[in-house]
Scaffold this motif. Structure first.
Motif, PDB file in Angstrom:
ATOM      1  N   GLU A 288       0.781  -0.784   0.047  1.00  0.00           N
ATOM      2  CA  GLU A 288       0.025  -0.066  -0.101  1.00  0.00           C
ATOM      3  C   GLU A 288       0.743   1.411   0.281  1.00  0.00           C
ATOM      4  O   GLU A 288       1.895   1.268   0.494  1.00  0.00           O
ATOM      5  CB  GLU A 288      -0.962   0.165   1.211  1.00  0.00           C
ATOM      6  CG  GLU A 288      -1.942  -1.168   1.414  1.00  0.00           C
ATOM      7  CD  GLU A 288      -2.667  -1.156   2.484  1.00  0.00           C
ATOM      8  OE1 GLU A 288      -2.063  -0.657   3.865  1.00  0.00           O
ATOM      9  OE2 GLU A 288      -3.573  -1.633   2.796  1.00  0.00           O
ATOM     10  N   LYS A 289       0.110   2.387  -0.803  1.00  0.00           N
ATOM     11  CA  LYS A 289       1.078   3.722  -0.635  1.00  0.00           C
ATOM     12  C   LYS A 289       1.049   4.140   0.498  1.00  0.00           C
ATOM     13  O   LYS A 289       0.215   3.957   0.883  1.00  0.00           O
ATOM     14  CB  LYS A 289       0.671   4.709  -2.237  1.00  0.00           C
ATOM     15  CG  LYS A 289       0.680   3.657  -3.170  1.00  0.00           C
ATOM     16  CD  LYS A 289       0.414   4.744  -4.089  1.00  0.00           C
ATOM     17  CE  LYS A 289       0.720   4.332  -5.695  1.00  0.00           C
ATOM     18  NZ  LYS A 289       0.146   5.660  -6.664  1.00  0.00           N
ATOM     19  N   VAL A 290       2.399   4.437   0.723  1.00  0.00           N
ATOM     20  CA  VAL A 290       1.954   5.553   2.220  1.00  0.00           C
ATOM     21  C   VAL A 290       2.504   6.649   2.031  1.00  0.00           C
ATOM     22  O   VAL A 290       3.168   7.262   3.496  1.00  0.00           O
ATOM     23  CB  VAL A 290       3.141   4.466   3.651  1.00  0.00           C
ATOM     24  CG1 VAL A 290       2.044   2.845   3.947  1.00  0.00           C
ATOM     25  CG2 VAL A 290       4.217   4.405   3.006  1.00  0.00           C
ATOM     26  N   GLY A 291       3.386   6.998   0.740  1.00  0.00           N
ATOM     27  CA  GLY A 291       3.981   8.199   1.537  1.00  0.00           C
ATOM     28  C   GLY A 291       4.778   8.955  -0.029  1.00  0.00           C
ATOM     29  O   GLY A 291       5.144   7.559  -1.027  1.00  0.00           O
ATOM     30  N   GLN A 292       5.327   9.801  -0.684  1.00  0.00           N
ATOM     31  CA  GLN A 292       6.090  10.341  -1.128  1.00  0.00           C
ATOM     32  C   GLN A 292       7.033  10.535  -0.885  1.00  0.00           C
ATOM     33  O   GLN A 292       7.444  10.837   0.225  1.00  0.00           O
ATOM     34  CB  GLN A 292       5.685  11.079  -2.222  1.00  0.00           C
ATOM     35  CG  GLN A 292       3.832  11.255  -2.868  1.00  0.00           C
ATOM     36  CD  GLN A 292       4.385   9.909  -4.111  1.00  0.00           C
ATOM     37  OE1 GLN A 292       3.057   8.987  -3.819  1.00  0.00           O
ATOM     38  NE2 GLN A 292       5.081  10.527  -5.325  1.00  0.00           N
ATOM     39  N   GLY A 293       8.347  11.088  -1.160  1.00  0.00           N
ATOM     40  CA  GLY A 293       9.557  11.311  -1.211  1.00  0.00           C
ATOM     41  C   GLY A 293      10.887  11.696  -1.951  1.00  0.00           C
ATOM     42  O   GLY A 293      10.231  11.840  -3.684  1.00  0.00           O
ATOM     43  N   THR A 294      11.803  12.076  -1.635  1.00  0.00           N
ATOM     44  CA  THR A 294      12.907  12.013  -2.894  1.00  0.00           C
ATOM     45  C   THR A 294      14.166  11.140  -3.168  1.00  0.00           C
ATOM     46  O   THR A 294      14.611  10.115  -1.303  1.00  0.00           O
ATOM     47  CB  THR A 294      13.580  12.707  -2.822  1.00  0.00           C
ATOM     48  OG1 THR A 294      12.236  14.076  -3.078  1.00  0.00           O
ATOM     49  CG2 THR A 294      14.136  13.414  -4.196  1.00  0.00           C
ATOM     50  N   GLY A 295      14.627   9.994  -4.179  1.00  0.00           N
ATOM     51  CA  GLY A 295      15.761   9.181  -3.864  1.00  0.00           C
ATOM     52  C   GLY A 295      16.399   9.683  -4.767  1.00  0.00           C
ATOM     53  O   GLY A 295      16.566   9.832  -5.266  1.00  0.00           O
TER      54      GLY A 295
END
Length: 182
Positions: A147-154
């Motif tokens: 399940e999607k839990v967030g956005q970020g930067t990698g």
């Protein structure tokens, strides 16, 4: 039998098995492809055989989380890798060579890895992420019950700059409700 030789997981179309440094030339070619490497955190492009050998040695199965396995087609051809590690929450990662994209093999191999992990280890949550310009990886994770839990930067060793990514979580109960654990 050593702990390293203990893992051989057969599915309908692929087999997961320990990687050996003799796999490094094939794995470096598959993972070092610019289109593949840019979707991975730690793999540069090109990927030298020597660096790949170190990557393989550092991720041998030692009876605990923190290992990678080779993914083979039934004929024995190495086509990629799946792995799990990290603390305090386990993180799952996978890649296949471009010739094997879009066939459901990443889903099949990663499902087998997760089944092994949930069956053998006392972990209840696994995390994963993918770069947003790799929606196919997001579809793999969704099919597995993440399940999607967030956005970020990698970051990636094969990208010049950080890129947007999406974070996912899978709990044991959700996985078991959707998959047979063997």
């Amino acid at each position: 039998m050593s702990a390293r030789d203990d893992i051989h997981i057969q599915t309908r179309r692929v087999r997961l098995r320990p990687l050996d440094t003799s796999d490094a030339p094939a794995l470096a070619r598959l993972g070092g492809d610019p289109d593949v490497a840019r979707m991975l955190a730690s793999v540069p492009s090109p990927w030298s055989v020597e660096h790949c050998e170190d990557w393989i040695e550092a991720s041998q199965y030692r009876g605990r989380l923190g290992f990678r396995l080779g993914v083979e087609e039934k004929g024995g051809q190495l086509i990629g890798s799946v792995g799990i590690g990290g603390t305090p929450v386990a993180n799952c990662a996978y890649f296949l060579g471009k010739d094997h994209w879009g066939q459901g093999l990443a889903t099949e191999a990663t499902s087998a890895l997760l089944g092994f992990v949930f069956d053998r280890f006392d972990t209840d949550v696994v995390e994963a992420d993918h770069f947003d310009d790799n929606p196919a990886s997001g579809r793999v994770l969704a099919k597995l019950g993440f399940e999607k839990v967030g956005q970020g930067t990698g970051t990636s060793a094969a990208r010049l700059e950080p890129a947007a990514n999406t974070h996912y979580r899978l709990n044991r109960q959700n996985f078991e409700a959707h998959h047979e654990i063997s």
